[in-house]
Design a protein around this motif. Structure first.
Motif, PDB file in Angstrom:
ATOM      1  N   ASP A  71      -3.904   8.839   0.232  1.00 24.36           N
ATOM      2  CA  ASP A  71      -3.510   7.753   1.139  1.00 24.36           C
ATOM      3  C   ASP A  71      -4.697   6.874   1.503  1.00 24.36           C
ATOM      4  OD1 ASP A  71      -1.933   6.167   2.674  1.00 24.36           O
ATOM      5  OD2 ASP A  71      -1.227   7.730   4.001  1.00 24.36           O
ATOM      6  N   PHE A  72      -5.428   6.449   0.469  1.00 26.39           N
ATOM      7  CA  PHE A  72      -6.591   5.573   0.636  1.00 26.39           C
ATOM      8  C   PHE A  72      -7.650   6.192   1.553  1.00 26.39           C
ATOM      9  CE2 PHE A  72      -3.079   2.651  -0.330  1.00 26.39           C
ATOM     10  CZ  PHE A  72      -3.598   2.024  -1.462  1.00 26.39           C
ATOM     11  N   LEU A 119       2.429   1.932  -3.376  1.00 25.80           N
ATOM     12  CA  LEU A 119       1.467   2.477  -4.335  1.00 25.80           C
ATOM     13  C   LEU A 119       1.189   3.948  -4.054  1.00 25.80           C
ATOM     14  CD1 LEU A 119      -1.083  -0.486  -4.540  1.00 25.80           C
ATOM     15  CD2 LEU A 119       0.457   0.282  -6.350  1.00 25.80           C
ATOM     16  N   VAL A 120       1.062   4.311  -2.776  1.00 25.82           N
ATOM     17  CA  VAL A 120       0.794   5.707  -2.425  1.00 25.82           C
ATOM     18  C   VAL A 120       1.954   6.605  -2.840  1.00 25.82           C
ATOM     19  CG1 VAL A 120       0.494   7.283  -0.465  1.00 25.82           C
ATOM     20  CG2 VAL A 120      -0.784   5.143  -0.551  1.00 25.82           C
ATOM     21  N   LEU A 180      -4.912   7.043  -4.221  1.00 28.91           N
ATOM     22  CA  LEU A 180      -3.510   6.942  -3.818  1.00 28.91           C
ATOM     23  C   LEU A 180      -2.974   8.278  -3.305  1.00 28.91           C
ATOM     24  CD1 LEU A 180      -2.085   4.723  -6.714  1.00 28.91           C
ATOM     25  CD2 LEU A 180      -2.934   4.018  -4.482  1.00 28.91           C
ATOM     26  N   ALA A 211       1.868   8.347  -6.277  1.00 29.84           N
ATOM     27  CA  ALA A 211       0.946   9.446  -6.567  1.00 29.84           C
ATOM     28  C   ALA A 211       1.372  10.756  -5.916  1.00 29.84           C
ATOM     29  CB  ALA A 211      -0.460   9.075  -6.090  1.00 29.84           C
ATOM     30  N   GLY A 231       0.808  -1.215   0.000  1.00 31.51           N
ATOM     31  CA  GLY A 231       0.000   0.000   0.000  1.00 31.51           C
ATOM     32  C   GLY A 231       0.839   1.262   0.000  1.00 31.51           C
TER      33      GLY A 231
END
Length: 618
Positions: free
Chosen positions: A532-533, A300-301, A529, A304, A297
């Protein structure tokens, strides 16, 4: 001489503490005529002494058995509170790493913060910071480790909030402090419970206890989860990970140490707790789940982010997630190797990114470009640091991940997929950041950006050399895996993920006007993303609103129930007193009659209650 240095290596944390204390007169403004720089020089000197001392011990410690020093702090009746110190190759090596990186970060800070009016205060905080880290490295007591973690949390809070005149800095320091408090409170519960169950908090005693301990599943699970919570907060693991992103508001030299050493301190405690955590399968599974979610996670963040420091900070959380995963799979040696390689590479990346911020006065990636020819030392440092983060032969992280994959390829093959994915996405992100900063056409803020001065360039060049020589050090310490036992498919997958990530990252183009896609699905993914979700908003809707509701209920009950009852008693007293003053006749028989009536009423109620109690008993 070597024996003397070895036996006195426990004094190394006191060197930096002494430097911090000497720095205080300048930091508090007692001494002003000389300016703040003498305070920085004193702190640098004590750090240099600690580094030389630990390095001399480390050169001759490989053939020695670990030595435990037990210090009795308090004893009364059957209560004995003591803590132990461990002098071993691992602990002394950790001190060498901490003091070495701290020395380079402080030299770097002399150039980065040369015009800051509170330079002495910064170096005093760094001294306390270093004291807690070096003490944590040699601590063989869970009690002492917890106390030092609290000192580390306080130092982090003060360093993040160093520029306290800025509202965002104050918010970031507060959020970092309160987020860590959640994990520390649960860790304290685990420490107290473990001291009651095991009878000691020294790690050597705990390891002996763990070999024969027979706990019921509920107790072992709760104990393991409580012990995990503290390191999870320190290492910015999900869901306690938002503080590290906000902490980037602090000075960049502090970010160098925070992303390379502080998060490693929490992971180091987790490594030492591994034999106790092994008592609970639930705790080990939790480590695996937390590590996997955070590693994937957070990587992935980071893709972005358009802020250079925030992009790198999310990759720190991701690599600490890999360390959690390694401990959860009981691969402690690989976790230590990954901590070593990550600390050096991440410190180098933050030094180079700080140099870019210093010369361009911006952290926005969309406002950068074309710096490779203007800042050659910074460019080289970023390239070497990025290569040290991913599996690029022959740098450090390549051997760390390869050693991990070698031990788990047949036991847990799914872990290889996690390693390949995180490694590929990290290579993509670092290549993307490099391309936006150093490649392309110069932007208005980068067109005339010069290379940094020698005080910032010297630490970068020194750490670049160390990163390149790290594989030789690992070979000298017999930490490299055996080529003959390597799985060729795993080796190819790791190298291929790096190459693919570099290729994709080198072709990604980000323009400030095109940063928002017109396609709804891509825009949703960007927002997911980039924010941060939406974890901060989930916190706001759940925990924050729940606490706010409970606060309103408590305020209402305090105002109308508690205060209302007190006010009612006061009003009744005033009313009765005002009423009685009009019935005073001055005759003694009237007073006696009032007393008799009250006594009769009280006697009636007492006899009635006693009779009711007798009936209930029958």
């Amino acid at each position: 001489m070597n024996q003397f240095l070895f036996l006195t290596s426990w004094c190394v944390p006191f060197y930096s503490l002494m430097g911090a204390l000497i720095t205080l007169p300048w930091g508090m403004g007692i001494i002003r005529r000389t300016g703040p720089r003498p305070a920085a020089y004193f702190n640098l000197l004590t750090t240099l002494v600690g580094f030389v001392h630990s390095l001399l011990v480390f050169k001759h410690i490989w053939d020695r058995e670990p030595e435990i020093l037990v210090i009795n702090w308090f004893q009364a009746a059957d209560f004995n509170l003591s803590f132990a110190l461990e002098l071993s190759p691992v602990s002394i090596g950790a001190i060498v790493l901490i003091t070495g990186l701290s020395l380079l970060a402080q030299i770097y800070a002399l150039g980065y913060m040369e015009k800051d009016w509170s330079l002495a205060r910064f170096f005093a905080l760094v001294g306390f910071f270093e004291t807690a880290l070096t003490g944590l490295a040699i601590s063989d007591s869970l009690f002492l480790s917890y106390a030092l973690l609290e000192v580390l949390t306080l130092s982090t809070y003060l360093l993040v909030g160093f520029w306290y005149a800025q509202p965002l800095v104050v918010t970031a320091a507060r959020d970092a402090f309160l987020t860590k408090r959640v994990g520390d409170l649960l860790l304290l519960m685990g420490v107290v419970s473990l001291s009651t169950i095991a009878g000691s908090l020294n790690f050597s005693d705990l390891y002996e206890w763990a070999q024969t301990a027979d706990l019921n599943p509920v107790t072992s699970s709760l104990l393991g989860l409580a012990l995990i919570a503290g390191p999870a907060g320190k290492c910015a693991q999900f869901p306690l990970h938002l503080w590290l992103d906000e902490a980037m508001e602090g000075p960049n030299p502090a970010s160098v140490m925070r992303n390379s050493l502080v998060v490693g301190g929490g992971a180091y405690i987790l490594y030492k707790l591994q034999p106790i955590l092994a008592l609970s399968p639930v705790a080990l599974d939790t480590l695996v789940v937390l590590g996997t979610l955070t590693a994937v996670g957070a990587t992935l963040v980071s893709l972005a982010q358009i802020d250079i420091k925030r992009s790198l900070s999310h990759s720190t959380s991701a690599y600490m997630g890999l360390v959690f995963l390694a401990v959860g799979l009981e691969q402690g040696g690989v976790a230590l190797m990954l901590l070593l390689t990550h600390a050096i590479a991440k410190a180098l990346l933050f030094m180079s990114s700080g140099s870019v911020i210093y010369t361009t006065s911006t952290q926005d990636l969309t406002e950068m470009g074309g710096l490779w020819s203007r800042m050659p030392a910074t460019t080289t440092a970023f390239i070497v640091g990025s290569a040290g983060m991913v599996t690029l032969l022959p740098l450090g992280s390549f051997w760390a991940m390869l050693a991990w994959a070698e031990g788990l390829v047949h036991v847990s093959p799914w872990v290889i997929a996690v390693l390949v994915l995180v490694n590929g996405l990290t290579a993509l992100n670092l290549t993307r950041v490099f391309r936006l900063i150093f490649w392309g056409k110069p932007q208005p803020k980068t067109r005339r950006a010069p290379e940094v001065g020698w005080q910032m360039a010297l630490p970068m060049v020194s750490l670049t050399v160390v990163s390149l020589l790290l594989p030789l050090m690992l070979q000298q310490w017999y930490l490299l895996p055996n080529w003959e036992s390597l799985d060729s498919y795993v080796l190819f997958a790791l190298l291929a993920s790096t190459v693919i990530g570099v290729i994709i990252g080198s072709t990604m183009y980000l323009h400030k006007a095109w940063s928002r896609s017109r396609i709804l699905a891509w825009r949703f993914m960007q927002d997911l993303l980039g924010y941060d979700f939406y974890i901060d908003r989930i916190y706001m809707l759940t925990i924050v609103n729940a606490v706010a509701l409970l606060s309103r209920i408590s305020a209402w009950s305090d105002r109308y129930l508690v205060d209302g009852l007190v006010n009612l008693v006061g009003f009744a007293t005033i009313f009765s007193g005002q009423s009685l003053k009009y019935s005073i006749s001055g005759q003694s028989q009237g007073y006696m009659l009032t007393i008799l009536v009250v006594i009769s009423v009280l006697g009636f109620f007492i006899s009635w209650s006693l009779g009711l109690l007798d009936k209930l008993q029958f």
